[in-house]
Design an enzyme around this catalytic site. Structure first.
Site, PDB file in Angstrom:
ATOM      1  N   LYS A  10       0.833  -1.197   0.000  1.00 21.91           N
ATOM      2  CA  LYS A  10       0.000   0.000   0.000  1.00 21.91           C
ATOM      3  C   LYS A  10       0.881   1.266   0.000  1.00 21.91           C
ATOM      4  O   LYS A  10       2.089   1.189   0.265  1.00 21.91           O
ATOM      5  CB  LYS A  10      -0.917  -0.041   1.227  1.00 21.91           C
ATOM      6  CG  LYS A  10      -1.946  -1.196   1.201  1.00 21.91           C
ATOM      7  CD  LYS A  10      -2.762  -1.219   2.505  1.00 21.91           C
ATOM      8  CE  LYS A  10      -3.892  -2.239   2.484  1.00 21.91           C
ATOM      9  NZ  LYS A  10      -4.648  -2.255   3.775  1.00 21.91           N
ATOM     10  N   PHE A  58     -15.238   3.793   8.099  1.00 23.88           N
ATOM     11  CA  PHE A  58     -13.912   4.214   7.619  1.00 23.88           C
ATOM     12  C   PHE A  58     -13.751   4.046   6.102  1.00 23.88           C
ATOM     13  O   PHE A  58     -12.667   4.251   5.558  1.00 23.88           O
ATOM     14  CB  PHE A  58     -12.815   3.435   8.358  1.00 23.88           C
ATOM     15  CG  PHE A  58     -12.949   1.928   8.265  1.00 23.88           C
ATOM     16  CD1 PHE A  58     -12.473   1.229   7.174  1.00 23.88           C
ATOM     17  CD2 PHE A  58     -13.565   1.220   9.291  1.00 23.88           C
ATOM     18  CE1 PHE A  58     -12.599  -0.147   7.096  1.00 23.88           C
ATOM     19  CE2 PHE A  58     -13.702  -0.162   9.220  1.00 23.88           C
ATOM     20  CZ  PHE A  58     -13.213  -0.849   8.110  1.00 23.88           C
ATOM     21  N   ARG A  91      -0.697 -14.477   4.536  1.00 21.54           N
ATOM     22  CA  ARG A  91      -1.433 -13.789   5.623  1.00 21.54           C
ATOM     23  C   ARG A  91      -0.654 -13.897   6.941  1.00 21.54           C
ATOM     24  O   ARG A  91      -0.638 -12.966   7.745  1.00 21.54           O
ATOM     25  CB  ARG A  91      -2.831 -14.397   5.805  1.00 21.54           C
ATOM     26  CG  ARG A  91      -3.787 -14.164   4.658  1.00 21.54           C
ATOM     27  CD  ARG A  91      -4.462 -12.813   4.645  1.00 21.54           C
ATOM     28  NE  ARG A  91      -5.293 -12.493   5.775  1.00 21.54           N
ATOM     29  CZ  ARG A  91      -6.096 -11.424   5.821  1.00 21.54           C
ATOM     30  NH1 ARG A  91      -6.172 -10.600   4.773  1.00 21.54           N
ATOM     31  NH2 ARG A  91      -6.805 -11.163   6.872  1.00 21.54           N
ATOM     32  N   THR A  97      -4.953  -7.687  10.978  1.00 17.65           N
ATOM     33  CA  THR A  97      -5.403  -6.445  10.338  1.00 17.65           C
ATOM     34  C   THR A  97      -5.024  -5.214  11.161  1.00 17.65           C
ATOM     35  O   THR A  97      -4.526  -4.222  10.635  1.00 17.65           O
ATOM     36  CB  THR A  97      -6.942  -6.493  10.165  1.00 17.65           C
ATOM     37  OG1 THR A  97      -7.282  -7.694   9.485  1.00 17.65           O
ATOM     38  CG2 THR A  97      -7.453  -5.296   9.385  1.00 17.65           C
ATOM     39  N   ARG A 108       2.808  -6.177   9.340  1.00 15.31           N
ATOM     40  CA  ARG A 108       1.931  -5.157   9.920  1.00 15.31           C
ATOM     41  C   ARG A 108       2.342  -4.810  11.346  1.00 15.31           C
ATOM     42  O   ARG A 108       2.271  -3.641  11.753  1.00 15.31           O
ATOM     43  CB  ARG A 108       0.485  -5.643   9.866  1.00 15.31           C
ATOM     44  CG  ARG A 108      -0.077  -5.635   8.445  1.00 15.31           C
ATOM     45  CD  ARG A 108      -1.343  -6.430   8.323  1.00 15.31           C
ATOM     46  NE  ARG A 108      -2.087  -6.125   7.106  1.00 15.31           N
ATOM     47  CZ  ARG A 108      -3.251  -6.679   6.788  1.00 15.31           C
ATOM     48  NH1 ARG A 108      -3.794  -7.584   7.601  1.00 15.31           N
ATOM     49  NH2 ARG A 108      -3.871  -6.353   5.685  1.00 15.31           N
ATOM     50  N   ASN A 122      -1.799  -0.303   7.417  1.00 16.06           N
ATOM     51  CA  ASN A 122      -1.126  -1.560   7.747  1.00 16.06           C
ATOM     52  C   ASN A 122      -0.253  -2.091   6.618  1.00 16.06           C
ATOM     53  O   ASN A 122      -0.001  -3.282   6.530  1.00 16.06           O
ATOM     54  CB  ASN A 122      -2.145  -2.595   8.226  1.00 16.06           C
ATOM     55  CG  ASN A 122      -3.286  -2.769   7.252  1.00 16.06           C
ATOM     56  OD1 ASN A 122      -3.225  -2.286   6.137  1.00 16.06           O
ATOM     57  ND2 ASN A 122      -4.321  -3.488   7.674  1.00 16.06           N
ATOM     58  N   HIS A 125      -1.736  -5.416   1.680  1.00 12.55           N
ATOM     59  CA  HIS A 125      -2.994  -6.159   1.535  1.00 12.55           C
ATOM     60  C   HIS A 125      -2.649  -7.576   1.095  1.00 12.55           C
ATOM     61  O   HIS A 125      -1.730  -7.774   0.302  1.00 12.55           O
ATOM     62  CB  HIS A 125      -3.896  -5.525   0.465  1.00 12.55           C
ATOM     63  CG  HIS A 125      -5.009  -6.443   0.050  1.00 12.55           C
ATOM     64  ND1 HIS A 125      -6.170  -6.566   0.782  1.00 12.55           N
ATOM     65  CD2 HIS A 125      -5.107  -7.341  -0.973  1.00 12.55           C
ATOM     66  CE1 HIS A 125      -6.940  -7.481   0.210  1.00 12.55           C
ATOM     67  NE2 HIS A 125      -6.326  -7.967  -0.847  1.00 12.55           N
TER      68      HIS A 125
HETATM   69  N1  UDP Z   1      -9.457  -1.317   8.146  1.00 10.41           N
HETATM   70  C1  UDP Z   1      -9.486  -0.228   9.015  1.00 10.41           C
HETATM   71  N2  UDP Z   1     -10.167  -0.341  10.199  1.00 10.41           N
HETATM   72  C2  UDP Z   1     -10.834  -1.489  10.546  1.00 10.41           C
HETATM   73  C3  UDP Z   1     -10.808  -2.575   9.667  1.00 10.41           C
HETATM   74  C4  UDP Z   1     -10.104  -2.458   8.483  1.00 10.41           C
HETATM   75  O1  UDP Z   1      -8.885   0.813   8.732  1.00 10.41           O
HETATM   76  O2  UDP Z   1     -11.443  -1.520  11.631  1.00 10.41           O
HETATM   77  C5  UDP Z   1      -8.722  -1.191   6.864  1.00 10.41           C
HETATM   78  C6  UDP Z   1      -7.322  -1.803   6.930  1.00 10.41           C
HETATM   79  O3  UDP Z   1      -6.450  -1.005   6.129  1.00 10.41           O
HETATM   80  C7  UDP Z   1      -7.548  -3.170   6.311  1.00 10.41           C
HETATM   81  C8  UDP Z   1      -8.601  -2.865   5.250  1.00 10.41           C
HETATM   82  O4  UDP Z   1      -9.441  -1.883   5.843  1.00 10.41           O
HETATM   83  O5  UDP Z   1      -6.364  -3.730   5.784  1.00 10.41           O
HETATM   84  C9  UDP Z   1      -9.423  -4.060   4.805  1.00 10.41           C
HETATM   85  O6  UDP Z   1     -10.047  -4.636   5.929  1.00 10.41           O
HETATM   86  P1  UDP Z   1     -10.138  -6.214   6.116  1.00 10.41           P
HETATM   87  O7  UDP Z   1     -11.100  -6.474   7.226  1.00 10.41           O
HETATM   88  O8  UDP Z   1     -10.411  -6.871   4.803  1.00 10.41           O
HETATM   89  O9  UDP Z   1      -8.679  -6.608   6.661  1.00 10.41           O
HETATM   90  P2  UDP Z   1      -7.448  -7.348   5.935  1.00 10.41           P
HETATM   91  O10 UDP Z   1      -8.024  -8.435   5.055  1.00 10.41           O
HETATM   92  O11 UDP Z   1      -6.708  -6.295   5.150  1.00 10.41           O
HETATM   93  O12 UDP Z   1      -6.626  -7.900   7.053  1.00 10.41           O
HETATM   94 MG    MG Z   2      -9.537  -8.378   3.687  1.00 14.84          MG
END
Ligand code: UDP
Ligand code: MG
Length: 170
Positions: A10, A58, A91, A97, A108, A122, A125
């Site tokens: 990112k 958000f 992952r 996350t 992360r 973070n 992705h």
């Molecule tokens: N995100 C955030 N706040 C939250 C949850 C998610 O800012 O409470 C953002 C974060 O950048 C995350 C992205 O939204 O990577 C996508 O969320 P997801 O739940 O898919 O998490 P990921 O798969 O990236 O771990």
């Molecule tokens: Mg996701």
């Protein structure tokens, strides 16, 4: 199971010059990179990528974040990693996350932060399951950009204008 997964570095990861560190962490997985490119992310691509989160408070900040609006690098690095259990392995190296909850040695956990507006910056992705990986890889890449045949393709004949080099390489 052999899998492919989409990884995005990112804009915060690029602004912090973390590309080398991130790729080094992924070498532990012994997975192969089968596609890689830099992309300037349009609003529509960002919205399509995160469409399942469009009801979250958000969401609009998240779209701006992925487009690089908060950083000096308005681009992301998109890659496809391929190999045995690619989705879970990637992952695992990424970490949770929420960067505060992520394993401190994960990407992360090492490099992420929570902004004052509450968005998790973070760094990276990664697709979370096979279905998401297929949707995301097809969204970010054309078949010819990936050096393996991961999903069925079809030939279509289209007429369109193409930008080419003005002079050939010598
Ligand atoms: N995100 C955030 N706040 C939250 C949850 C998610 O800012 O409470 C953002 C974060 O950048 C995350 C992205 O939204 O990577 C996508 O969320 P997801 O739940 O898919 O998490 P990921 O798969 O990236 O771990
Ligand atoms: Mg996701």
């Amino acid at each position: 199971m052999i899998q492919q997964t989409l990884v995005l570095i990112k804009p915060d990861g690029l602004a912090k010059s973390l590309t080398g560190n991130i790729l080094a962490k992924f070498t532990e997985t012994r997975l192969e990179i089968v596609a890689c490119k830099m992309i300037r992310v349009s609003e529509s691509l960002a919205q399509e990528h995160y469409k399942f989160l469009n009801d979250k408070p958000f969401f609009s900040e998240l779209i701006k974040y992925l487009q690089g609006e908060f950083h000096s690098r308005k681009k992301v690095m998109a890659m496809v990693y391929w190999g045995e259990d690619a989705i879970g392995k990637v992952r695992q190296v990424c970490g949770a996350t929420n960067p505060e909850e992520a394993d401190p040695v994960s990407i992360r956990g090492s490099y992420g932060r929570i902004t004052t507006s509450g968005v998790y910056e973070n760094v990276i992705h990664a697709s979370s399951d096979d279905k998401e990986a297929e949707r995301e890889i097809k969204l970010w890449f054309e078949p010819h950009e990936i050096i393996i045949d991961c999903y069925p393709t079809k030939a279509t004949r289209e007429v369109f204008e193409r930008i080419t080099w003005e002079t050939a390489s010598v």
